[in-house]
Write a protein that holds these residues in place. Structure first.
Motif, PDB file in Angstrom:
ATOM      1  N   VAL A  31       0.611  -1.064  -0.124  1.00  0.00           N
ATOM      2  CA  VAL A  31      -0.361   0.376   0.128  1.00  0.00           C
ATOM      3  C   VAL A  31       0.904   1.119   0.207  1.00  0.00           C
ATOM      4  O   VAL A  31       0.102   2.491   0.105  1.00  0.00           O
ATOM      5  CB  VAL A  31      -0.880   0.070   1.044  1.00  0.00           C
ATOM      6  CG1 VAL A  31      -2.220  -1.067   1.003  1.00  0.00           C
ATOM      7  CG2 VAL A  31       0.401  -0.491   2.655  1.00  0.00           C
ATOM      8  N   CYS A  32       1.554   1.319  -0.027  1.00  0.00           N
ATOM      9  CA  CYS A  32       3.033   2.346   0.600  1.00  0.00           C
ATOM     10  C   CYS A  32       4.415   2.296  -0.281  1.00  0.00           C
ATOM     11  O   CYS A  32       4.812   1.323  -0.767  1.00  0.00           O
ATOM     12  CB  CYS A  32       2.981   2.688   1.224  1.00  0.00           C
ATOM     13  SG  CYS A  32       4.098   1.709   2.929  1.00  0.00           S
ATOM     14  N   GLY A  33       4.701   3.241  -0.345  1.00  0.00           N
ATOM     15  CA  GLY A  33       6.367   3.243  -0.985  1.00  0.00           C
ATOM     16  C   GLY A  33       7.180   2.859  -0.312  1.00  0.00           C
ATOM     17  O   GLY A  33       8.182   2.160  -0.200  1.00  0.00           O
ATOM     18  N   PHE A  34       6.586   2.667   1.169  1.00  0.00           N
ATOM     19  CA  PHE A  34       8.123   1.660   1.852  1.00  0.00           C
ATOM     20  C   PHE A  34       8.072   0.514   1.741  1.00  0.00           C
ATOM     21  O   PHE A  34       8.748   0.009   1.731  1.00  0.00           O
ATOM     22  CB  PHE A  34       7.818   2.463   3.241  1.00  0.00           C
ATOM     23  CG  PHE A  34       7.528   3.681   3.971  1.00  0.00           C
ATOM     24  CD1 PHE A  34       8.758   4.757   3.059  1.00  0.00           C
ATOM     25  CD2 PHE A  34       8.362   3.982   5.455  1.00  0.00           C
ATOM     26  CE1 PHE A  34       8.931   6.010   3.576  1.00  0.00           C
ATOM     27  CE2 PHE A  34       7.808   5.206   5.935  1.00  0.00           C
ATOM     28  CZ  PHE A  34       8.842   6.344   4.781  1.00  0.00           C
ATOM     29  N   CYS A  35       6.807  -0.053   1.202  1.00  0.00           N
ATOM     30  CA  CYS A  35       6.572  -1.358   1.059  1.00  0.00           C
ATOM     31  C   CYS A  35       7.323  -1.687  -0.357  1.00  0.00           C
ATOM     32  O   CYS A  35       8.249  -2.654  -0.033  1.00  0.00           O
ATOM     33  CB  CYS A  35       5.410  -1.465   1.250  1.00  0.00           C
ATOM     34  SG  CYS A  35       4.326  -0.796   1.414  1.00  0.00           S
ATOM     35  N   ALA A  36       7.173  -0.990  -1.316  1.00  0.00           N
ATOM     36  CA  ALA A  36       7.992  -1.300  -2.076  1.00  0.00           C
ATOM     37  C   ALA A  36       8.810  -1.236  -1.887  1.00  0.00           C
ATOM     38  O   ALA A  36      10.051  -1.357  -2.570  1.00  0.00           O
ATOM     39  CB  ALA A  36       7.191  -0.525  -3.224  1.00  0.00           C
ATOM     40  N   GLN A  37       9.830  -0.064  -1.283  1.00  0.00           N
ATOM     41  CA  GLN A  37      11.179  -0.135  -1.785  1.00  0.00           C
ATOM     42  C   GLN A  37      11.765  -1.403  -0.952  1.00  0.00           C
ATOM     43  O   GLN A  37      12.826  -1.732  -1.071  1.00  0.00           O
ATOM     44  CB  GLN A  37      11.589   1.261  -0.701  1.00  0.00           C
ATOM     45  CG  GLN A  37      12.723   1.782  -0.797  1.00  0.00           C
ATOM     46  CD  GLN A  37      13.181   3.119   0.164  1.00  0.00           C
ATOM     47  OE1 GLN A  37      12.366   3.327   1.644  1.00  0.00           O
ATOM     48  NE2 GLN A  37      14.175   3.523   0.928  1.00  0.00           N
ATOM     49  N   GLY A  38      11.540  -1.543   0.516  1.00  0.00           N
ATOM     50  CA  GLY A  38      12.075  -2.870   1.473  1.00  0.00           C
ATOM     51  C   GLY A  38      11.962  -4.178   0.323  1.00  0.00           C
ATOM     52  O   GLY A  38      12.608  -4.913   0.384  1.00  0.00           O
ATOM     53  N   GLU A  40      11.545  -4.010  -3.340  1.00  0.00           N
ATOM     54  CA  GLU A  40      12.551  -3.662  -4.640  1.00  0.00           C
ATOM     55  C   GLU A  40      14.441  -4.125  -3.739  1.00  0.00           C
ATOM     56  O   GLU A  40      15.370  -5.170  -4.659  1.00  0.00           O
ATOM     57  CB  GLU A  40      13.034  -2.430  -4.923  1.00  0.00           C
ATOM     58  CG  GLU A  40      13.721  -2.297  -5.926  1.00  0.00           C
ATOM     59  CD  GLU A  40      13.843  -0.862  -6.566  1.00  0.00           C
ATOM     60  OE1 GLU A  40      12.433  -0.304  -6.422  1.00  0.00           O
ATOM     61  OE2 GLU A  40      14.175  -0.527  -7.521  1.00  0.00           O
ATOM     62  N   LYS A  41      14.543  -3.540  -2.443  1.00  0.00           N
ATOM     63  CA  LYS A  41      15.878  -3.733  -1.792  1.00  0.00           C
ATOM     64  C   LYS A  41      16.210  -5.594  -1.119  1.00  0.00           C
ATOM     65  O   LYS A  41      17.500  -5.981  -2.066  1.00  0.00           O
ATOM     66  CB  LYS A  41      15.763  -2.901  -0.793  1.00  0.00           C
ATOM     67  CG  LYS A  41      17.278  -2.682  -0.045  1.00  0.00           C
ATOM     68  CD  LYS A  41      17.691  -1.222   1.252  1.00  0.00           C
ATOM     69  CE  LYS A  41      18.321  -1.753   1.406  1.00  0.00           C
ATOM     70  NZ  LYS A  41      18.572  -0.434   2.933  1.00  0.00           N
ATOM     71  N   LEU A  56       1.770  -0.599  -7.528  1.00  0.00           N
ATOM     72  CA  LEU A  56       0.195  -0.787  -5.804  1.00  0.00           C
ATOM     73  C   LEU A  56      -0.781  -0.813  -6.714  1.00  0.00           C
ATOM     74  O   LEU A  56      -0.996  -1.664  -5.541  1.00  0.00           O
ATOM     75  CB  LEU A  56       0.854   0.304  -4.892  1.00  0.00           C
ATOM     76  CG  LEU A  56       2.773   1.126  -4.052  1.00  0.00           C
ATOM     77  CD1 LEU A  56       2.199   2.026  -3.376  1.00  0.00           C
ATOM     78  CD2 LEU A  56       3.157   0.190  -3.424  1.00  0.00           C
ATOM     79  N   ALA A  83      10.486 -10.238   4.245  1.00  0.00           N
ATOM     80  CA  ALA A  83      10.391  -8.844   4.184  1.00  0.00           C
ATOM     81  C   ALA A  83       8.947  -8.233   4.501  1.00  0.00           C
ATOM     82  O   ALA A  83       8.538  -7.242   4.388  1.00  0.00           O
ATOM     83  CB  ALA A  83      10.376  -8.086   2.312  1.00  0.00           C
TER      84      ALA A  83
ATOM     85  N   SER B  23       5.734   7.990   3.124  1.00  0.00           N
ATOM     86  CA  SER B  23       5.331   7.181   3.471  1.00  0.00           C
ATOM     87  C   SER B  23       4.425   7.292   4.642  1.00  0.00           C
ATOM     88  O   SER B  23       4.678   8.288   4.968  1.00  0.00           O
ATOM     89  CB  SER B  23       6.037   5.873   3.191  1.00  0.00           C
ATOM     90  OG  SER B  23       5.245   5.184   2.482  1.00  0.00           O
ATOM     91  N   PHE B  30      11.918  -0.904   6.725  1.00  0.00           N
ATOM     92  CA  PHE B  30      12.180  -2.173   6.199  1.00  0.00           C
ATOM     93  C   PHE B  30      12.471  -2.697   6.519  1.00  0.00           C
ATOM     94  O   PHE B  30      14.203  -2.713   7.435  1.00  0.00           O
ATOM     95  CB  PHE B  30      11.595  -2.416   4.278  1.00  0.00           C
ATOM     96  CG  PHE B  30      12.554  -1.004   4.098  1.00  0.00           C
ATOM     97  CD1 PHE B  30      13.521  -1.187   4.037  1.00  0.00           C
ATOM     98  CD2 PHE B  30      12.436  -0.511   3.797  1.00  0.00           C
ATOM     99  CE1 PHE B  30      14.630  -0.287   3.211  1.00  0.00           C
ATOM    100  CE2 PHE B  30      12.554   1.049   3.114  1.00  0.00           C
ATOM    101  CZ  PHE B  30      13.870   1.268   3.222  1.00  0.00           C
ATOM    102  N   HIS B 163      -1.878   6.732  -5.628  1.00  0.00           N
ATOM    103  CA  HIS B 163      -0.452   7.279  -5.429  1.00  0.00           C
ATOM    104  C   HIS B 163       0.262   5.403  -5.966  1.00  0.00           C
ATOM    105  O   HIS B 163      -0.374   4.766  -5.772  1.00  0.00           O
ATOM    106  CB  HIS B 163       0.206   7.543  -4.488  1.00  0.00           C
ATOM    107  CG  HIS B 163       0.507   6.525  -3.388  1.00  0.00           C
ATOM    108  ND1 HIS B 163      -0.058   6.871  -2.270  1.00  0.00           N
ATOM    109  CD2 HIS B 163       1.450   5.854  -2.856  1.00  0.00           C
ATOM    110  CE1 HIS B 163       0.312   5.945  -1.453  1.00  0.00           C
ATOM    111  NE2 HIS B 163       1.180   5.477  -1.748  1.00  0.00           N
ATOM    112  N   ASP B 164       1.155   5.988  -6.525  1.00  0.00           N
ATOM    113  CA  ASP B 164       1.987   4.739  -6.724  1.00  0.00           C
ATOM    114  C   ASP B 164       3.406   4.703  -6.504  1.00  0.00           C
ATOM    115  O   ASP B 164       3.170   5.777  -5.518  1.00  0.00           O
ATOM    116  CB  ASP B 164       1.898   4.082  -8.343  1.00  0.00           C
ATOM    117  CG  ASP B 164       1.951   2.667  -8.550  1.00  0.00           C
ATOM    118  OD1 ASP B 164       2.505   1.705  -7.460  1.00  0.00           O
ATOM    119  OD2 ASP B 164       0.830   1.880  -9.147  1.00  0.00           O
ATOM    120  N   TYR B 165       4.390   3.610  -6.701  1.00  0.00           N
ATOM    121  CA  TYR B 165       5.736   3.264  -6.138  1.00  0.00           C
ATOM    122  C   TYR B 165       6.150   4.999  -6.412  1.00  0.00           C
ATOM    123  O   TYR B 165       6.943   5.705  -5.807  1.00  0.00           O
ATOM    124  CB  TYR B 165       6.321   2.494  -6.305  1.00  0.00           C
ATOM    125  CG  TYR B 165       7.409   2.327  -5.912  1.00  0.00           C
ATOM    126  CD1 TYR B 165       8.022   2.957  -4.983  1.00  0.00           C
ATOM    127  CD2 TYR B 165       8.620   1.190  -6.854  1.00  0.00           C
ATOM    128  CE1 TYR B 165       9.328   2.709  -4.110  1.00  0.00           C
ATOM    129  CE2 TYR B 165      10.211   0.806  -6.026  1.00  0.00           C
ATOM    130  CZ  TYR B 165      10.657   1.389  -5.079  1.00  0.00           C
ATOM    131  OH  TYR B 165      11.470   1.337  -4.516  1.00  0.00           O
TER     132      TYR B 165
END
Lengths: 108, 220
Positions: A31-38, A40-41, A56, A83, B23, B30, B163-165
């Motif tokens: 749901v959020c950018g932090f989720c995606a960032q973790g 991806e990393k 997302l 993750a 966020s 994370f 929003h998206d990433y």
């Protein structure tokens, strides 16, 4: 003997030109950018990873692997769980990751 | 006066967002990630924190919080080391909910007294978010044998678009905050604008007293 040697050479040649795999994963909790960032990393740490796309909107995580390399489903499931997310489905497709990226951009 | 504060806050958001294309504030971002957080809560609370998460459900780090009474000017400056833990996460199809708890130990300096004293910190946070809705409730207690300050915060946010990433996320939030331990009389309300993109987050707004409230968070 010659036949065996020829087959071995052929299979090695084929492996060298094997296509990269594109792996599409449906993930819950994105749901959020932090989720995606973790995520991806985590996925970029695999030596076999060539590229990663996270959407997302589509709850989608896509991994492209390097030519001739792959990441096992079990390994990906473990990575997503570590993750903090739940992997709901995993499919290997013929589409390239750049085509997927373009499709996702068009949908917006 | 209030109008000037609103304009000042809006200007700060615009300026800072230009530098930090931002966020949800969580004590654990994370796995294998480091979070740096700076918060300014009017004159009463200023806090800086740094946490490293070896796992998605655990982070370790420390912080410095300065508390000042809006009633009589007393001040506490508390330095602490803290452990944050995520005992429960719900990963839903298009939503996520979390329960975080934390505990820490540190030292506090009190205005008008020489030396420092032993202090403890405990807290809990619940949050639920989709890409359009955000709700959180948090309580944070800083205490010693000389003081006990509890800050309870609730936030309700809506996003005008999903929003998206790779796009900027924009949230409008209403916040209610109650300061215990004679820091403030009653409950303080605030209107906040939250912007984030990628690993950067900026939140700023004004309280019902016209005071600036702001927070910046960066993850890497």
């Amino acid at each position: 003997m010659f036949r065996t040697l020829s087959l071995t050479c052929l299979s090695l040649f084929a492996a060298g030109f094997a296509q990269a795999a594109t792996i599409e994963m449906k993930v819950n909790g994105l749901v959020c950018g932090f989720c995606a960032q973790g995520i991806e990393k985590t996925l970029r740490k695999y030596p076999a990873t060539a590229d990663v796309v996270v959407s997302l909107e589509n709850r989608l995580v896509v991994v492209a692997t390097k030519d001739g390399q792959d990441i096992a489903d079990g390994e990906l499931m473990k990575a997503l769980k570590n993750a903090g997310y739940d992997l709901k489905a995993i499919v290997r497709t013929e589409r390239s990751i750049s085509a997927i990226r373009t499709d996702l951009a068009k949908k917006r | 006066m209030l109008r000037r504060q609103v304009l000042w806050a809006a200007g700060a958001v615009v300026l800072l967002s230009a530098y930090f294309p931002c966020s949800q504030a969580k004590p654990i971002a994370f796995a294998n990630g480091t979070s740096v957080m700076l918060e300014y809560g009017g004159n009463m609370m200023r806090e800086a924190q740094v946490f490293y998460a070896p796992r998605f459900d655990l982070s370790l780090g420390g912080g410095l919080v300065r508390l000042a009474s809006d009633l009589d000017g007393r001040q506490r400056e508390i330095t602490y080391a803290r452990v944050n833990y995520l005992p429960k996460r719900w990963n839903l199809e298009a939503a996520q909910a979390n329960v975080f708890v934390w505990g820490g130990l540190g030292s506090a300096e009190i205005s008008g007294r020489a030396g420092s004293i032993f202090a403890q910190n405990v807290g809990v946070q619940f949050d639920y978010e989709t890409r359009r809705l955000y709700v959180s409730a948090k309580t944070d207690l800083q205490r010693s044998d000389q003081f006990s300050h509890r800050i309870d915060t609730v936030q309700f946010g809506v996003a005008p678009y999903a929003h998206d990433y790779d796009t900027l996320a924009t949230w409008l939030l209403i916040q209610g905050r109650r300061y215990g331990g004679n820091l403030y009389d009653g409950t303080e309300g605030a209107l906040l604008l939250r912007l984030f993109k990628g690993n950067k987050w900026l939140e700023a707004g004004v309280t019902n007293d016209g005071k600036l409230q702001a927070m910046f968070m960066f993850n890497f």
